[in-house]
Design an enzyme around this catalytic site. Structure first.
Site, PDB file in Angstrom:
ATOM      1  N   ALA A  80      -3.196   2.243  15.463  1.00 21.09           N
ATOM      2  CA  ALA A  80      -2.554   3.297  14.668  1.00 21.09           C
ATOM      3  C   ALA A  80      -1.678   2.679  13.571  1.00 21.09           C
ATOM      4  O   ALA A  80      -0.696   3.273  13.140  1.00 21.09           O
ATOM      5  CB  ALA A  80      -1.721   4.211  15.562  1.00 21.09           C
ATOM      6  N   ASP A 123     -10.335   2.853   1.756  1.00 15.84           N
ATOM      7  CA  ASP A 123     -10.600   2.412   3.135  1.00 15.84           C
ATOM      8  C   ASP A 123     -11.233   3.561   3.921  1.00 15.84           C
ATOM      9  O   ASP A 123     -12.097   3.349   4.775  1.00 15.84           O
ATOM     10  CB  ASP A 123      -9.303   1.994   3.836  1.00 15.84           C
ATOM     11  CG  ASP A 123      -8.743   0.688   3.282  1.00 15.84           C
ATOM     12  OD1 ASP A 123      -9.544  -0.139   2.800  1.00 15.84           O
ATOM     13  OD2 ASP A 123      -7.515   0.511   3.328  1.00 15.84           O
ATOM     14  N   LYS A 148       0.800  -1.237   0.000  1.00 17.39           N
ATOM     15  CA  LYS A 148       0.000   0.000   0.000  1.00 17.39           C
ATOM     16  C   LYS A 148       0.832   1.287   0.000  1.00 17.39           C
ATOM     17  O   LYS A 148       0.380   2.309  -0.497  1.00 17.39           O
ATOM     18  CB  LYS A 148      -0.953   0.022   1.202  1.00 17.39           C
ATOM     19  CG  LYS A 148      -2.129  -0.924   1.067  1.00 17.39           C
ATOM     20  CD  LYS A 148      -3.084  -0.751   2.237  1.00 17.39           C
ATOM     21  CE  LYS A 148      -4.300  -1.633   2.078  1.00 17.39           C
ATOM     22  NZ  LYS A 148      -5.308  -1.395   3.121  1.00 17.39           N
TER      23      LYS A 148
END
Ligand code: ATR
Length: 272
Positions: A124, A100, A65
C-alpha cells in the site's frame, strides 16, 4: 529538438532513457531523454524551471511524485492517487498524469488477462496506491494486504470512495491465503523480492486460475513469479509494467502510437 527527461533523486541507474530514445529513433522523432536530479525538497521548483527552459515532458520518480502536484494540473486519476509520474508541458499549467495506473492495466492486457472479478494487492505504498485505483477503476473488487494494516485500510477507503466502478478492503498479510483462494488477479507492489530470493506470498496460496503481476523487475523472474508459474498461473513480470508506464507517457507526449516492440527490446537489453 525536443527534450524529455526523468526527475528523481537518485536517478543514476534509470532504464527510461534507453527505452524512450529507442522509441524516438524508431519513429524518427528528433528528441532526447535525459535525467535530472534536483535536491529532494525542490521538486515543484524543478518543474517550474523545466517549463521555463522549454522541456517538453518529464517523468517523475521518488521522492518527487507527490511534491510536483503543486506545479501541475493533475488529471482525474492522478489527483485521486495523489501522485504524478508524467508531466506534459504543452499545456499551461502543465498537466500531471499517473501512467503507473494505465501501465499496469496495459501490462495485463498485453498478456490477454481481463481485469474482472477479484484482485489481491500486496502493498500500500506509492506503487500500491496506483495499482489499487487502476484495478478498482476496471471494476475489480480489490483486497489490499499490507504489513502495516492501517495503511492498507486507509487506501481501501480512499479507493472505495472514488473508484469509477470497483471497491476495496484492507487486510493483514496473514490473511493472504484466504484472500487468494477465490482471486483472479494478484499484484505484488511491495519491495519484497527485489534483489533477494523472497516472496511476499505463501507458495501454497498460489493457483492456476490466477494472473500474477510482480512490480519488482530486478530480478526479472522473482521468486513469486517462479512459484506462480509452477502453480500454473499466468505471470507478468515487472518490466511489462515499467514498459507500459513509459509507453503511456510517450503517447501522451508525442500524440503517436508508441513503438512498443522497439521500446520493449531496448528496456530488456538493459535489464539482462
Ligand atoms: P513504493 O513507492 O515502491 O511502493 P513504498 O511507498 O516505500 O515504496 O512502499 C513499500 C511497500 O512495500 C509498502 O507497502 C511496505 O509495507 P509497509 O506499508 O508496512 O511499510 C512494503 N514492504 C516493504 N518491506 C516489506 C517487508 N519486508 N514485508 C512486507 N512488506 C514490505
Amino acid at each position: 529538438m525536443d527534450v524529455y527527461g526523468l526527475l528523481g533523486n537518485p536517478v543514476g541507474h534509470s532504464l527510461s532513457p534507453p527505452m524512450h530514445e529507442a522509441g524516438y529513433e524508431k519513429l524518427d522523432i528528433d528528441a532526447r531523454y535525459v535525467t535530472f536530479e534536483p535536491p529532494v525538497e525542490k521538486g515543484a521548483e524543478a518543474v517550474e524551471s523545466a517549463a521555463m527552459l522549454g522541456v517538453s515532458g518529464l517523468n517523475v520518480t521518488i521522492p518527487f511524485k507527490q511534491d510536483v502536484l503543486d506545479a501541475v494540473e493533475p488529471d482525474d486519476i492522478a489527483a485521486r492517487i495523489g501522485a504524478v509520474n508524467t508531466i506534459d508541458f504543452s499545456t499551461d499549467p502543465p498537466t500531471g498524469y499517473n501512467t503507473d495506473a494505465a501501465g499496469l492495466v496495459r501490462a495485463f492486457e498485453h498478456h490477454g488477462v481481463s481485469l474482472e472479478g477479484q484482485a489481491v494487492l500486496v502493498g500500500a505504498g506509492g506503487a500500491g496506491r496506483a495499482a489499487a485505483f487502476a484495478l478498482a477503476d476496471e471494476g475489480m473488487t480489490v483486497g489490499i494486504a499490507n504489513r502495516t494494516v492501517e495503511k492498507g485500510v486507509d487506501l481501501a477507503a480512499d479507493v472505495t470512495e472514488s473508484a469509477v466502478d470497483g471497491t476495496a478492503s484492507g487486510h493483514a498479510l496473514d490473511t493472504l491465503s484466504e484472500l487468494l483462494a477465490d482471486a483472479d488477479v494478484l499484484v505484488n507492489a511491495t519491495s519484497v523480492g527485489m534483489e533477494e530470493d523472497r516472496s511476499p506470498v505463501p507458495e501454497d496460496a498460489l493457483h492456476g486460475d490466477l494472473a500474477v503481476l510482480d512490480a519488482v523487475y530486478s530480478p526479472i523472474e522473482t521468486r513469486l513469479l517462479r512459484e506462480a508459474a509452477a502453480a500454473g498461473a499466468t505471470t507478468v513480470d515487472g518490466a511489462w509494467m515499467l514498459l507500459y508506464q513509459g509507453v503511456e507517457a510517450f503517447e501522451r507526449w508525442t500524440g503517436e502510437d508508441a513503438p512498443v516492440d522497439a521500446m520493449n527490446e531496448a528496456l530488456r537489453a538493459h535489464l539482462e
